[in-house]
Design a protein around this motif. Structure first.
Motif, PDB file in Angstrom:
ATOM      1  N   LYS A  66      11.540   0.515  -9.110  1.00  0.00           N
ATOM      2  CA  LYS A  66      11.978   0.026  -7.809  1.00  0.00           C
ATOM      3  C   LYS A  66      10.787  -0.224  -6.884  1.00  0.00           C
ATOM      4  O   LYS A  66      10.689  -1.276  -6.237  1.00  0.00           O
ATOM      5  CB  LYS A  66      12.933   1.038  -7.178  1.00  0.00           C
ATOM      6  CG  LYS A  66      13.470   0.621  -5.813  1.00  0.00           C
ATOM      7  CD  LYS A  66      14.387   1.698  -5.256  1.00  0.00           C
ATOM      8  CE  LYS A  66      14.892   1.321  -3.867  1.00  0.00           C
ATOM      9  NZ  LYS A  66      15.767   2.385  -3.301  1.00  0.00           N
ATOM     10  N   PHE A  67       9.844   0.750  -6.839  1.00  0.00           N
ATOM     11  CA  PHE A  67       8.691   0.629  -5.948  1.00  0.00           C
ATOM     12  C   PHE A  67       7.714  -0.441  -6.428  1.00  0.00           C
ATOM     13  O   PHE A  67       7.119  -1.157  -5.623  1.00  0.00           O
ATOM     14  CB  PHE A  67       7.985   1.971  -5.812  1.00  0.00           C
ATOM     15  CG  PHE A  67       8.620   2.883  -4.794  1.00  0.00           C
ATOM     16  CD1 PHE A  67       9.967   2.772  -4.476  1.00  0.00           C
ATOM     17  CD2 PHE A  67       7.867   3.864  -4.159  1.00  0.00           C
ATOM     18  CE1 PHE A  67      10.557   3.601  -3.545  1.00  0.00           C
ATOM     19  CE2 PHE A  67       8.448   4.697  -3.207  1.00  0.00           C
ATOM     20  CZ  PHE A  67       9.795   4.573  -2.907  1.00  0.00           C
ATOM     21  N   LEU A  68       7.552  -0.576  -7.732  1.00  0.00           N
ATOM     22  CA  LEU A  68       6.673  -1.626  -8.250  1.00  0.00           C
ATOM     23  C   LEU A  68       7.235  -3.006  -7.940  1.00  0.00           C
ATOM     24  O   LEU A  68       6.496  -3.941  -7.622  1.00  0.00           O
ATOM     25  CB  LEU A  68       6.484  -1.456  -9.761  1.00  0.00           C
ATOM     26  CG  LEU A  68       5.537  -0.338 -10.200  1.00  0.00           C
ATOM     27  CD1 LEU A  68       5.539  -0.199 -11.717  1.00  0.00           C
ATOM     28  CD2 LEU A  68       4.117  -0.591  -9.698  1.00  0.00           C
ATOM     29  N   VAL A 128       5.548   8.112  -9.792  1.00  0.00           N
ATOM     30  CA  VAL A 128       5.426   7.317 -11.003  1.00  0.00           C
ATOM     31  C   VAL A 128       6.132   7.975 -12.180  1.00  0.00           C
ATOM     32  O   VAL A 128       6.498   7.311 -13.160  1.00  0.00           O
ATOM     33  CB  VAL A 128       3.925   7.074 -11.314  1.00  0.00           C
ATOM     34  CG1 VAL A 128       3.252   8.364 -11.752  1.00  0.00           C
ATOM     35  CG2 VAL A 128       3.758   5.979 -12.371  1.00  0.00           C
ATOM     36  N   ASP A 129       6.331   9.272 -12.118  1.00  0.00           N
ATOM     37  CA  ASP A 129       6.985   9.987 -13.225  1.00  0.00           C
ATOM     38  C   ASP A 129       8.479   9.702 -13.286  1.00  0.00           C
ATOM     39  O   ASP A 129       9.108   9.891 -14.336  1.00  0.00           O
ATOM     40  CB  ASP A 129       6.756  11.499 -13.087  1.00  0.00           C
ATOM     41  CG  ASP A 129       5.268  11.848 -13.181  1.00  0.00           C
ATOM     42  OD1 ASP A 129       4.553  11.119 -13.910  1.00  0.00           O
ATOM     43  OD2 ASP A 129       4.836  12.801 -12.521  1.00  0.00           O
ATOM     44  N   ASP A 130       9.069   9.294 -12.167  1.00  0.00           N
ATOM     45  CA  ASP A 130      10.491   8.939 -12.136  1.00  0.00           C
ATOM     46  C   ASP A 130      10.608   7.464 -12.461  1.00  0.00           C
ATOM     47  O   ASP A 130      10.223   6.603 -11.665  1.00  0.00           O
ATOM     48  CB  ASP A 130      11.067   9.249 -10.747  1.00  0.00           C
ATOM     49  CG  ASP A 130      12.581   9.072 -10.702  1.00  0.00           C
ATOM     50  OD1 ASP A 130      13.094   8.193 -11.429  1.00  0.00           O
ATOM     51  OD2 ASP A 130      13.233   9.784  -9.918  1.00  0.00           O
ATOM     52  N   GLU A 131      11.136   7.140 -13.618  1.00  0.00           N
ATOM     53  CA  GLU A 131      11.168   5.757 -14.092  1.00  0.00           C
ATOM     54  C   GLU A 131      11.953   4.848 -13.150  1.00  0.00           C
ATOM     55  O   GLU A 131      11.545   3.717 -12.885  1.00  0.00           O
ATOM     56  CB  GLU A 131      11.800   5.714 -15.490  1.00  0.00           C
ATOM     57  CG  GLU A 131      11.760   4.328 -16.112  1.00  0.00           C
ATOM     58  CD  GLU A 131      12.272   4.343 -17.544  1.00  0.00           C
ATOM     59  OE1 GLU A 131      12.656   3.260 -18.022  1.00  0.00           O
ATOM     60  OE2 GLU A 131      12.290   5.421 -18.168  1.00  0.00           O
ATOM     61  N   GLN A 165       0.831  -1.207   0.000  1.00  0.00           N
ATOM     62  CA  GLN A 165       0.000   0.000   0.000  1.00  0.00           C
ATOM     63  C   GLN A 165       0.864   1.254   0.000  1.00  0.00           C
ATOM     64  O   GLN A 165       0.606   2.220  -0.729  1.00  0.00           O
ATOM     65  CB  GLN A 165      -0.910  -0.035   1.223  1.00  0.00           C
ATOM     66  CG  GLN A 165      -2.005   1.014   1.221  1.00  0.00           C
ATOM     67  CD  GLN A 165      -2.894   0.875   2.456  1.00  0.00           C
ATOM     68  OE1 GLN A 165      -2.402   0.618   3.552  1.00  0.00           O
ATOM     69  NE2 GLN A 165      -4.185   1.040   2.270  1.00  0.00           N
ATOM     70  N   GLY A 166       1.921   1.260   0.818  1.00  0.00           N
ATOM     71  CA  GLY A 166       2.812   2.409   0.893  1.00  0.00           C
ATOM     72  C   GLY A 166       3.515   2.678  -0.423  1.00  0.00           C
ATOM     73  O   GLY A 166       3.605   3.840  -0.868  1.00  0.00           O
ATOM     74  N   PHE A 167       4.030   1.625  -1.066  1.00  0.00           N
ATOM     75  CA  PHE A 167       4.716   1.798  -2.338  1.00  0.00           C
ATOM     76  C   PHE A 167       3.767   2.336  -3.415  1.00  0.00           C
ATOM     77  O   PHE A 167       4.123   3.240  -4.178  1.00  0.00           O
ATOM     78  CB  PHE A 167       5.319   0.467  -2.803  1.00  0.00           C
ATOM     79  CG  PHE A 167       6.421  -0.032  -1.914  1.00  0.00           C
ATOM     80  CD1 PHE A 167       7.447   0.814  -1.501  1.00  0.00           C
ATOM     81  CD2 PHE A 167       6.446  -1.346  -1.476  1.00  0.00           C
ATOM     82  CE1 PHE A 167       8.477   0.351  -0.685  1.00  0.00           C
ATOM     83  CE2 PHE A 167       7.460  -1.813  -0.654  1.00  0.00           C
ATOM     84  CZ  PHE A 167       8.471  -0.958  -0.254  1.00  0.00           C
ATOM     85  N   ILE A 168       2.563   1.767  -3.482  1.00  0.00           N
ATOM     86  CA  ILE A 168       1.600   2.169  -4.521  1.00  0.00           C
ATOM     87  C   ILE A 168       1.144   3.608  -4.311  1.00  0.00           C
ATOM     88  O   ILE A 168       1.051   4.402  -5.262  1.00  0.00           O
ATOM     89  CB  ILE A 168       0.410   1.201  -4.544  1.00  0.00           C
ATOM     90  CG1 ILE A 168       0.886  -0.175  -5.034  1.00  0.00           C
ATOM     91  CG2 ILE A 168      -0.703   1.722  -5.442  1.00  0.00           C
ATOM     92  CD1 ILE A 168      -0.125  -1.282  -4.901  1.00  0.00           C
ATOM     93  N   HIS A 169       0.855   3.988  -3.052  1.00  0.00           N
ATOM     94  CA  HIS A 169       0.423   5.365  -2.783  1.00  0.00           C
ATOM     95  C   HIS A 169       1.533   6.371  -3.085  1.00  0.00           C
ATOM     96  O   HIS A 169       1.270   7.498  -3.532  1.00  0.00           O
ATOM     97  CB  HIS A 169      -0.036   5.502  -1.332  1.00  0.00           C
ATOM     98  CG  HIS A 169      -1.437   5.041  -1.109  1.00  0.00           C
ATOM     99  ND1 HIS A 169      -2.530   5.673  -1.648  1.00  0.00           N
ATOM    100  CD2 HIS A 169      -1.938   3.986  -0.404  1.00  0.00           C
ATOM    101  CE1 HIS A 169      -3.642   5.053  -1.290  1.00  0.00           C
ATOM    102  NE2 HIS A 169      -3.303   4.006  -0.527  1.00  0.00           N
ATOM    103  N   THR A 170       2.772   5.960  -2.851  1.00  0.00           N
ATOM    104  CA  THR A 170       3.903   6.841  -3.177  1.00  0.00           C
ATOM    105  C   THR A 170       3.959   7.083  -4.679  1.00  0.00           C
ATOM    106  O   THR A 170       4.203   8.215  -5.137  1.00  0.00           O
ATOM    107  CB  THR A 170       5.220   6.210  -2.690  1.00  0.00           C
ATOM    108  OG1 THR A 170       5.150   5.980  -1.294  1.00  0.00           O
ATOM    109  CG2 THR A 170       6.403   7.139  -2.991  1.00  0.00           C
TER     110      THR A 170
END
Length: 344
Positions: free
Chosen positions: A157-159, A149-152, A138-143
């Motif tokens: 990394k978060f996905l 998401v604009d930073d590839e 949840q934390g990674f997705i909300h971030t």
């Protein structure tokens, strides 16, 4: 004033003796000697008979009932069913039957309390185990939603971390379902002829990468050498061996040694998985097969796993009519052992 059995027997004996003398005094030819002997005899016989009846059949058994109540209070439930059957005294049988009934109900109450405590602990454990991967993903997705998401680089990394957390959640749910099915008997074992030596070699190949990373050697010793055939569910026994051998590698020392022994006798094959790792402290040995129980929680989390592996292992082996045992010494290593039925 409380009356003792002797006083009651004395009063009743006097009454019976007096009634006997009164009755005999109306009989013609009854002399004083006859009346004296009859009165004394009736008194003595009545006294001892009444005393026996009251002392042995009433007072003593009532006292035993009080002792039974005391035993129930201190939860001493030791009594044999044969003793009840052999008793002919109705007071004794009543006393023992009450004892057995109350003891049985008390044990049922204790078991219900134990199960309720287990249920609460299990729900707390499940909630905690589910919360960790859910909150992480949840934390990674909300971030990412908030702009990352604009930073590839950050996005990938978060996905990846979110996917890893969800994979852990999926593994936990699958283990919970498997454990529940095993406990309720929904999973039926498909017994077949299984070569334990072949199964062990398969697992060694699967774990080769993990073992190589820790520089751990994997060794199989069987007596006699060659195929070792047992009666087992191939899929489930593979799951058991994988879990035990993987644990031995993961929780063992660097440059460690894991050895699987297969020893045959006339009826069984003794399987043992031994490592030379840090061992398990004695206070933990009796609980390691419980759900979610971890000897070292922080280190266990770092090395993955759902905390249900050994519980699943225990239930699978129970379905094979086998029991798993563990022996461990701190800094000396750990050995898991179980038996399987041997087939030719």
């Amino acid at each position: 004033m409380s009356l003792s059995p002797r006083i009651i027997a004395l009063l009743l004996a006097c009454l019976i003796s007096a009634m006997t003398l009164i009755f005999l005094s109306f009989v013609d030819g009854a002399t004083m000697n006859i009346l004296f002997v009859a009165g004394l005899s009736s008194f003595a016989i009545s006294f001892f008979l009444v005393l026996y009846a009251i002392e042995l059949l009433v007072f003593r058994e009532v006292n035993k009932m009080y002792k039974t109540i005391h035993k129930l209070k201190i939860r001493d439930f030791n009594i044999s069913r044969k003793a009840i059957i052999k008793n002919t005294n109705p007071f004794k049988k009543l006393n023992d039957e009450i004892f057995v009934y109350v003891a049985k109900k008390q044990k049922e109450i204790d078991e219900l309390k134990r199960l309720e405590l287990f249920r609460r602990e299990f729900l707390a454990d499940v909630s905690h185990e589910l919360k960790t991967p859910i909150f992480a993903a949840q934390g990674f997705i909300h971030t990412l939603i908030d702009g990352a998401v604009d930073d590839e680089r950050v996005r990938d990394k978060f996905l990846s971390k979110a996917a890893k957390s969800l994979d852990g959640l999926d593994a936990l749910v699958k283990d919970l379902v498997a454990l529940s099915q095993l406990e309720t008997g929904e999973v039926k074992m498909n017994f077949d002829r299984v070569d334990m030596a072949h199964v062990t070699h398969e697992i060694f190949e699967q774990l080769e990468k993990i073992a190589h990373a820790k520089r751990t050697s994997l060794v199989l010793k069987s007596t006699p050498p060659g195929p070792v055939w047992v009666k087992a569910d191939a899929q489930r026994i593979l799951q058991v061996m994988t879990n035990l051998i993987e644990n031995a590698v993961k929780y063992g020392n660097e440059n460690g040694h894991v050895q699987v022994n297969l020893e045959e006798d006339k009826k069984f094959v003794l399987v043992s998985i031994r490592d030379d790792g840090p061992g398990i402290p004695p206070e933990h040995l009796s609980r390691i097969f419980e759900r979610f129980y971890r000897v070292e929680k922080s280190r266990s989390k770092d090395r993955g796993g759902t905390g249900l592996g050994l519980a699943i292992v225990k239930h699978i082996l129970n379905a094979h009519k086998s029991k798993i045992s563990v022996m461990s010494k701190v800094d000396k290593g750990t050995t898991f052992r179980f038996k399987l039925e041997r087939v030719d």
